[in-house]
Scaffold this active site. Structure first.
Site, PDB file in Angstrom:
ATOM      1  N   ASP A 208       0.835  -1.210   0.000  1.00 42.27           N
ATOM      2  CA  ASP A 208       0.000   0.000   0.000  1.00 42.27           C
ATOM      3  C   ASP A 208       0.865   1.253   0.000  1.00 42.27           C
ATOM      4  O   ASP A 208       1.972   1.253   0.564  1.00 42.27           O
ATOM      5  CB  ASP A 208      -0.911  -0.035   1.235  1.00 42.27           C
ATOM      6  CG  ASP A 208      -2.052   0.962   1.120  1.00 42.27           C
ATOM      7  OD1 ASP A 208      -2.389   1.380  -0.007  1.00 42.27           O
ATOM      8  OD2 ASP A 208      -2.618   1.314   2.168  1.00 42.27           O
TER       9      ASP A 208
ATOM     10  N   ASN B 267       1.172   3.442  -2.996  1.00 43.07           N
ATOM     11  CA  ASN B 267       1.624   3.889  -4.333  1.00 43.07           C
ATOM     12  C   ASN B 267       1.045   5.265  -4.684  1.00 43.07           C
ATOM     13  O   ASN B 267       1.757   6.119  -5.239  1.00 43.07           O
ATOM     14  CB  ASN B 267       1.163   2.912  -5.415  1.00 43.07           C
ATOM     15  CG  ASN B 267       1.785   1.544  -5.280  1.00 43.07           C
ATOM     16  OD1 ASN B 267       2.744   1.369  -4.539  1.00 43.07           O
ATOM     17  ND2 ASN B 267       1.244   0.571  -5.988  1.00 43.07           N
ATOM     18  N   GLY B 268      -0.243   5.453  -4.377  1.00 43.78           N
ATOM     19  CA  GLY B 268      -0.906   6.717  -4.717  1.00 43.78           C
ATOM     20  C   GLY B 268      -0.271   7.877  -3.982  1.00 43.78           C
ATOM     21  O   GLY B 268       0.006   8.941  -4.571  1.00 43.78           O
TER      22      GLY B 268
ATOM     23  N   TRP C 111       2.740   8.010  -2.755  1.00 40.59           N
ATOM     24  CA  TRP C 111       4.104   8.200  -3.271  1.00 40.59           C
ATOM     25  C   TRP C 111       4.057   9.127  -4.487  1.00 40.59           C
ATOM     26  O   TRP C 111       4.858  10.049  -4.615  1.00 40.59           O
ATOM     27  CB  TRP C 111       4.709   6.846  -3.654  1.00 40.59           C
ATOM     28  CG  TRP C 111       6.124   6.922  -4.116  1.00 40.59           C
ATOM     29  CD1 TRP C 111       7.249   6.775  -3.343  1.00 40.59           C
ATOM     30  CD2 TRP C 111       6.570   7.168  -5.464  1.00 40.59           C
ATOM     31  NE1 TRP C 111       8.372   6.922  -4.125  1.00 40.59           N
ATOM     32  CE2 TRP C 111       7.989   7.166  -5.421  1.00 40.59           C
ATOM     33  CE3 TRP C 111       5.940   7.382  -6.677  1.00 40.59           C
ATOM     34  CZ2 TRP C 111       8.770   7.376  -6.568  1.00 40.59           C
ATOM     35  CZ3 TRP C 111       6.703   7.600  -7.809  1.00 40.59           C
ATOM     36  CH2 TRP C 111       8.109   7.592  -7.745  1.00 40.59           C
TER      37      TRP C 111
ATOM     38  N   HIS D   7       1.989   3.441  -9.190  1.00 35.92           N
ATOM     39  CA  HIS D   7       1.810   1.995  -9.393  1.00 35.92           C
ATOM     40  C   HIS D   7       2.985   1.418 -10.203  1.00 35.92           C
ATOM     41  O   HIS D   7       3.420   0.295  -9.956  1.00 35.92           O
ATOM     42  CB  HIS D   7       0.477   1.705 -10.088  1.00 35.92           C
ATOM     43  CG  HIS D   7      -0.719   2.087  -9.258  1.00 35.92           C
ATOM     44  ND1 HIS D   7      -0.851   1.737  -7.931  1.00 35.92           N
ATOM     45  CD2 HIS D   7      -1.845   2.804  -9.556  1.00 35.92           C
ATOM     46  CE1 HIS D   7      -1.995   2.210  -7.451  1.00 35.92           C
ATOM     47  NE2 HIS D   7      -2.613   2.869  -8.418  1.00 35.92           N
TER      48      HIS D   7
ATOM     49  N   SER E 202      -7.524  -5.369  -4.953  1.00 34.86           N
ATOM     50  CA  SER E 202      -8.550  -5.994  -4.107  1.00 34.86           C
ATOM     51  C   SER E 202      -9.906  -5.984  -4.803  1.00 34.86           C
ATOM     52  O   SER E 202     -10.133  -5.207  -5.743  1.00 34.86           O
ATOM     53  CB  SER E 202      -8.654  -5.247  -2.776  1.00 34.86           C
ATOM     54  OG  SER E 202      -9.329  -4.010  -2.946  1.00 34.86           O
ATOM     55  N   SER E 203     -10.807  -6.817  -4.310  1.00 34.64           N
ATOM     56  CA  SER E 203     -12.181  -6.849  -4.833  1.00 34.64           C
ATOM     57  C   SER E 203     -12.785  -5.440  -4.789  1.00 34.64           C
ATOM     58  O   SER E 203     -13.594  -5.083  -5.640  1.00 34.64           O
ATOM     59  CB  SER E 203     -13.076  -7.745  -3.961  1.00 34.64           C
ATOM     60  OG  SER E 203     -12.434  -8.925  -3.587  1.00 34.64           O
TER      61      SER E 203
ATOM     62  N   ARG F  22     -12.438   2.292  -7.659  1.00 35.43           N
ATOM     63  CA  ARG F  22     -11.580   3.451  -7.978  1.00 35.43           C
ATOM     64  C   ARG F  22     -11.981   4.049  -9.331  1.00 35.43           C
ATOM     65  O   ARG F  22     -12.690   3.407 -10.099  1.00 35.43           O
ATOM     66  CB  ARG F  22     -10.121   3.007  -8.003  1.00 35.43           C
ATOM     67  CG  ARG F  22      -9.677   2.585  -6.622  1.00 35.43           C
ATOM     68  CD  ARG F  22      -8.188   2.457  -6.536  1.00 35.43           C
ATOM     69  NE  ARG F  22      -7.823   2.152  -5.162  1.00 35.43           N
ATOM     70  CZ  ARG F  22      -6.608   2.220  -4.674  1.00 35.43           C
ATOM     71  NH1 ARG F  22      -5.602   2.572  -5.465  1.00 35.43           N
ATOM     72  NH2 ARG F  22      -6.366   1.935  -3.424  1.00 35.43           N
TER      73      ARG F  22
ATOM     74  N   LEU G 145      10.889 -20.363  -5.713  1.00 32.40           N
ATOM     75  CA  LEU G 145      10.008 -19.458  -4.951  1.00 32.40           C
ATOM     76  C   LEU G 145       8.602 -19.561  -5.516  1.00 32.40           C
ATOM     77  O   LEU G 145       8.404 -19.426  -6.728  1.00 32.40           O
ATOM     78  CB  LEU G 145      10.503 -18.009  -5.081  1.00 32.40           C
ATOM     79  CG  LEU G 145       9.598 -16.924  -4.485  1.00 32.40           C
ATOM     80  CD1 LEU G 145       9.607 -16.964  -2.950  1.00 32.40           C
ATOM     81  CD2 LEU G 145      10.032 -15.523  -4.940  1.00 32.40           C
TER      82      LEU G 145
ATOM     83  N   ARG H 164      -4.746  -1.971   9.062  1.00 33.02           N
ATOM     84  CA  ARG H 164      -5.905  -2.824   8.796  1.00 33.02           C
ATOM     85  C   ARG H 164      -5.553  -3.859   7.729  1.00 33.02           C
ATOM     86  O   ARG H 164      -4.547  -3.732   7.036  1.00 33.02           O
ATOM     87  CB  ARG H 164      -7.107  -1.983   8.360  1.00 33.02           C
ATOM     88  CG  ARG H 164      -6.853  -1.097   7.152  1.00 33.02           C
ATOM     89  CD  ARG H 164      -8.121  -0.327   6.750  1.00 33.02           C
ATOM     90  NE  ARG H 164      -7.825   0.646   5.705  1.00 33.02           N
ATOM     91  CZ  ARG H 164      -7.724   1.961   5.896  1.00 33.02           C
ATOM     92  NH1 ARG H 164      -7.893   2.469   7.088  1.00 33.02           N
ATOM     93  NH2 ARG H 164      -7.447   2.765   4.873  1.00 33.02           N
TER      94      ARG H 164
ATOM     95  N   GLU I 148       2.242 -13.400  12.070  1.00 33.00           N
ATOM     96  CA  GLU I 148       2.772 -12.245  12.795  1.00 33.00           C
ATOM     97  C   GLU I 148       2.559 -11.024  11.910  1.00 33.00           C
ATOM     98  O   GLU I 148       2.914 -11.039  10.724  1.00 33.00           O
ATOM     99  CB  GLU I 148       4.263 -12.440  13.092  1.00 33.00           C
ATOM    100  CG  GLU I 148       4.558 -13.579  14.039  1.00 33.00           C
ATOM    101  CD  GLU I 148       3.975 -13.359  15.439  1.00 33.00           C
ATOM    102  OE1 GLU I 148       3.883 -12.202  15.893  1.00 33.00           O
ATOM    103  OE2 GLU I 148       3.603 -14.368  16.083  1.00 33.00           O
TER     104      GLU I 148
HETATM  105  C1  IPE Z   1      -5.341  -2.688  -0.049  1.00 32.78           C
HETATM  106  O1  IPE Z   1      -5.042  -1.338  -0.201  1.00 32.78           O
HETATM  107  C2  IPE Z   1      -5.332  -3.367  -1.380  1.00 32.78           C
HETATM  108  C3  IPE Z   1      -4.030  -3.480  -2.033  1.00 32.78           C
HETATM  109  C4  IPE Z   1      -2.887  -3.101  -1.556  1.00 32.78           C
HETATM  110  C5  IPE Z   1      -4.067  -4.091  -3.324  1.00 32.78           C
HETATM  111  P1  IPE Z   1      -6.180  -0.237  -0.320  1.00 32.78           P
HETATM  112  O2  IPE Z   1      -5.493   1.059  -0.480  1.00 32.78           O
HETATM  113  O3  IPE Z   1      -7.162  -0.597  -1.360  1.00 32.78           O
HETATM  114  O4  IPE Z   1      -6.886  -0.345   1.109  1.00 32.78           O
HETATM  115  P2  IPE Z   1      -7.864   0.670   1.851  1.00 32.78           P
HETATM  116  O5  IPE Z   1      -8.901   1.067   0.852  1.00 32.78           O
HETATM  117  O6  IPE Z   1      -7.048   1.847   2.272  1.00 32.78           O
HETATM  118  O7  IPE Z   1      -8.382  -0.089   3.012  1.00 32.78           O
HETATM  119  C1  IPE Z   2      -1.770   0.215  -3.278  1.00 34.26           C
HETATM  120  O1  IPE Z   2      -1.490   1.562  -3.322  1.00 34.26           O
HETATM  121  C2  IPE Z   2      -1.964  -0.385  -4.640  1.00 34.26           C
HETATM  122  C3  IPE Z   2      -3.367  -0.695  -4.960  1.00 34.26           C
HETATM  123  C4  IPE Z   2      -4.365  -0.670  -4.127  1.00 34.26           C
HETATM  124  C5  IPE Z   2      -3.651  -1.077  -6.332  1.00 34.26           C
HETATM  125  P1  IPE Z   2      -2.646   2.647  -3.267  1.00 34.26           P
HETATM  126  O2  IPE Z   2      -3.032   2.985  -4.665  1.00 34.26           O
HETATM  127  O3  IPE Z   2      -3.759   2.208  -2.404  1.00 34.26           O
HETATM  128  O4  IPE Z   2      -1.881   3.860  -2.603  1.00 34.26           O
HETATM  129  P2  IPE Z   2      -2.455   4.911  -1.567  1.00 34.26           P
HETATM  130  O5  IPE Z   2      -2.985   4.153  -0.405  1.00 34.26           O
HETATM  131  O6  IPE Z   2      -3.537   5.679  -2.277  1.00 34.26           O
HETATM  132  O7  IPE Z   2      -1.284   5.757  -1.225  1.00 34.26           O
HETATM  133 MG    MG Z   3      -4.145   2.473  -0.398  1.00 35.41          MG
END
Ligand code: IPE
Ligand code: IPE
Ligand code: MG
Length: 236
Positions: free
Chosen positions: A13, A15-16, A18, A30, A58-59, A64, A124, A180, A193
């Protein structure tokens, strides 16, 4: 001291955020995330980790903006095509975990091709959770058993889950600072863990992975027992 984890699972989590910090579009984050993932695979190979499972989509991520969703689908196909030779050269066996019904034919065939081409590798096991949700997994496992008329027990459900080919994760890492699970591995993480890092996923480097592994090694895993039982001081 624990051994190095056999199975590491990661919620990649951040990437956005960043990208936002650099005034770049989210998809640029991404793309950096894909680079961080390929470095992470290399680090796992070097450390003798047997299984790596990552949460890539994720589902709930369908909610988005549509350009981000289609950008992620395109990125998956491009990254796979680009990385496949090196995954094969390094003995990586690829599995896509999740509901494939909503993917385009192009995405589906890229997934199937890459799984087939890496199926004989053994160094792996690399599971990429894409259109995955822990609740989906439990429901699909129960449906499978029901359609076969099999009894639903912990063991039968476990065997019908999408990750039945690997042991449960020993260490579950989440980057990006959120505390979470976001519907990741709800069944399989029962005794993992948990390790949370404030680093955004594109910044999660080899040293950060080593910190997570070191934290894991220092934990006492009790599986319901007392500390005395775990240390062997109390018998029977
Ligand atoms: C969880 O991250 C899903 C992935 C990393 C693929 P999200 O960014 O979607 O999670 P929430 O929405 O903050 O819970
Ligand atoms: C996780 O990074 C990657 C995916 C859920 C696809 P995010 O895109 O959720 O990044 P933030 O949480 O917005 O920084
Ligand atoms: Mg996120």
């Amino acid at each position: 001291m624990n051994q190095v984890p056999r199975h590491i699972a990661i919620v990649m989590d951040g990437n956005g955020r960043w990208a936002k910090k650099r005034y770049l579009p989210r998809i640029a984050g991404h793309k950096q995330g894909v680079d961080a993932l390929s470095r992470c695979v290399k680090s796992c190979l070097e450390r003798g980790i047997g299984v790596l499972t990552v949460f890539a989509f994720s589902s709930e991520n369908w909610n988005r903006p549509s350009d981000e969703v289609s950008g992620l689908m395109d990125l998956l196909v491009v990254a796979l095509t680009r990385q496949l030779p090196s995954l094969n050269a390094n003995g990586v066996q690829l599995h896509f975990i999740g509901d494939r019904q909503r993917f385009s034919d192009k995405v589906n065939s890229a997934l199937v091709q890459s799984e087939l081409s890496t199926a004989g590798n053994t160094r792996l096991i690399f599971n990429i959770c894409f259109n995955y949700g822990g609740r989906w997994d439990i429901a699909q496992a129960a449906q499978k058993l029901a359609s076969r008329g099999e009894a639903i027990t912990e063991l039968s459900l476990d065997r019908a889950m999408a990750l039945a080919h690997v042991p449960d994760p020993d260490l579950l890492i989440r980057t990006g600072g959120e505390l979470r699970l976001s519907n990741f591995l709800l069944w399989q993480a029962a005794y993992s863990e948990l390790y949370f890092s404030d680093k955004l996923w594109p910044e999660f480097d080899e040293a950060a992975l080593d910190n997570a592994i070191a934290a894991f090694r220092a934990r006492e895993r009790r599986f319901g027992q007392t500390p005395e039982q775990v240390s062997g001081l109390h018998r029977n």
